[in-house]
Design an enzyme around this catalytic site. Sequence first.
Site: not given
Ligand code: GDP
Ligand code: IMO
Ligand code: MG
Length: 431
Positions: A12, A15, A39-40, A220
């Site tokens: 998270d 990416k 979840g991207h 991840q």
């Molecule tokens: P990922 O799994 O690495 O793709 O990240 P996620 O999408 O799960 O979580 C990142 C969260 O931060 C999402 O809600 C994005 O919209 C948000 N986000 C990413 N970069 C920024 C930033 O620079 N500022 C803010 N406020 N939100 C951001």
């Molecule tokens: P992105 O790509 C954050 C964490 C879960 C749990 C552990 C194992 O969005 O960054 P799993 O379902 O993979 O067996 O869970 O890994 N986890 C993540 N945490 N971002 C993710 O993906 C994750 N994918 C798995 O919360 O602790």
């Molecule tokens: Mg994510």
Amino acid sequence: MIGAVLGLQFGDEGKGKISDFLSDKFQVEVRFNGGANAGHTVVANGEKYKFRLVPSGSLRCETVILGNGMVIDPLALIVEINNLMSSKCRAKIKISKLAHVVTPMHKELDKKEEEVRSKLSLGTTAQGIGPTYEDKYARSGIRMTDLQNLEILREKIEIIYRMKLNLLSGTEFSDAATRERIAQDLHRAGKELEPFLEYTESTIYDLYKQGKNILFEGAQGTMLDIDFGMYPFVTSSNALAGALSLGAGFPFRKVDYVIGVVKAYMSKVGAGPFPTEIHGEQADKLREFGDEYGTVTRRPRRVGWLDLPMLKYSIRMNDVDAIALTRLDTLGEMDKIRICTSYKKNGKELNYIPRSFQELEELELTFMEVESWGKLDPEILKKHDYHLLPQKMKDYIRIIENELRVPVEVLSLGEGRENTIVTQGSRLNSL
Ligand code: GDP
Ligand code: IMO
Ligand code: MG
């Protein structure tokens, strides 16, 4: 250019946002690990998109590829593809025939295994990820190519059921009619997905030969890597840069540029060690400023301060060329900001990241405190000029660069695609 975008913390990091931002420079994007545990999030033209299986560059890329290293729930994928088609996406989608299939049985097993783990449960995303990789390595997994063949599907579902009988007995899956229904559903999904299925390792190589810029999008993060993360509180696949070779079938030696995505603070969903975790009022503030709730599960994310020792490790393990630093806007809302600068044990600095329960308990952290830059002025943001950014923010970035010895080349200052700055010296400017 052949690039890779990877998370350097606990997932998270942003990416999805960075992959989407770069998708006007890379014609092809490839996922190579994980499944719908990812979840991207992408915010573009005022709309929010959540990618789980399909690469986050899908809104603008010519071609997006789901590699063999992924574990794919075909029914969830069909929903995601249909949503994408109904938006403005025109990307060609290719799915590896060799990727493994997540079935409803695997999702049930995910929950059951967590119950058995009890105190050591990890708080998985319940997407069936672990059990599907277990079957892959047990050599009883179902691959995307098997979806075409109802007889094979039936046989494999029976094998998986029999191997996991102790966990599945007494569930809906002990009914043979349920297992037959799963086979039928998967077969139907297979027919729908057939036009997308290929041996994508060849597709990627052909695109490489044509001179396309290809970006590999990791799911991840390094600390969730099955080998090098905080085991057992990790996911079931490798999340390091090297994993793209095996998870996409593309030689790592041809990768020119590895971008490590780093959140300006830290967050984590699920259980396990988190050395720089913040508790109490400060944590609540940061969580609220950043709306830090899981994209997949909406679980509140644990939050912490930036951890330089951990990042040094991630950078070395992934051979990172440049950092994309996200959420600088969020961190600026805190009154005071801390950075972890070293790990110590008995007062002596460690030059490694401990991964045993005992050592992690004994860990002592050293922090430095820096001044906050406050809320960002929207007018300055619009100008996309690094020089106009608050000096205190630039100081924070300088500390990171000096300590990690890697340039911060992409600055993310908001969730929207437009709130992103590439620094002048970045190789990305030549694309
Ligand atoms: P990922 O799994 O690495 O793709 O990240 P996620 O999408 O799960 O979580 C990142 C969260 O931060 C999402 O809600 C994005 O919209 C948000 N986000 C990413 N970069 C920024 C930033 O620079 N500022 C803010 N406020 N939100 C951001
Ligand atoms: P992105 O790509 C954050 C964490 C879960 C749990 C552990 C194992 O969005 O960054 P799993 O379902 O993979 O067996 O869970 O890994 N986890 C993540 N945490 N971002 C993710 O993906 C994750 N994918 C798995 O919360 O602790
Ligand atoms: Mg994510």
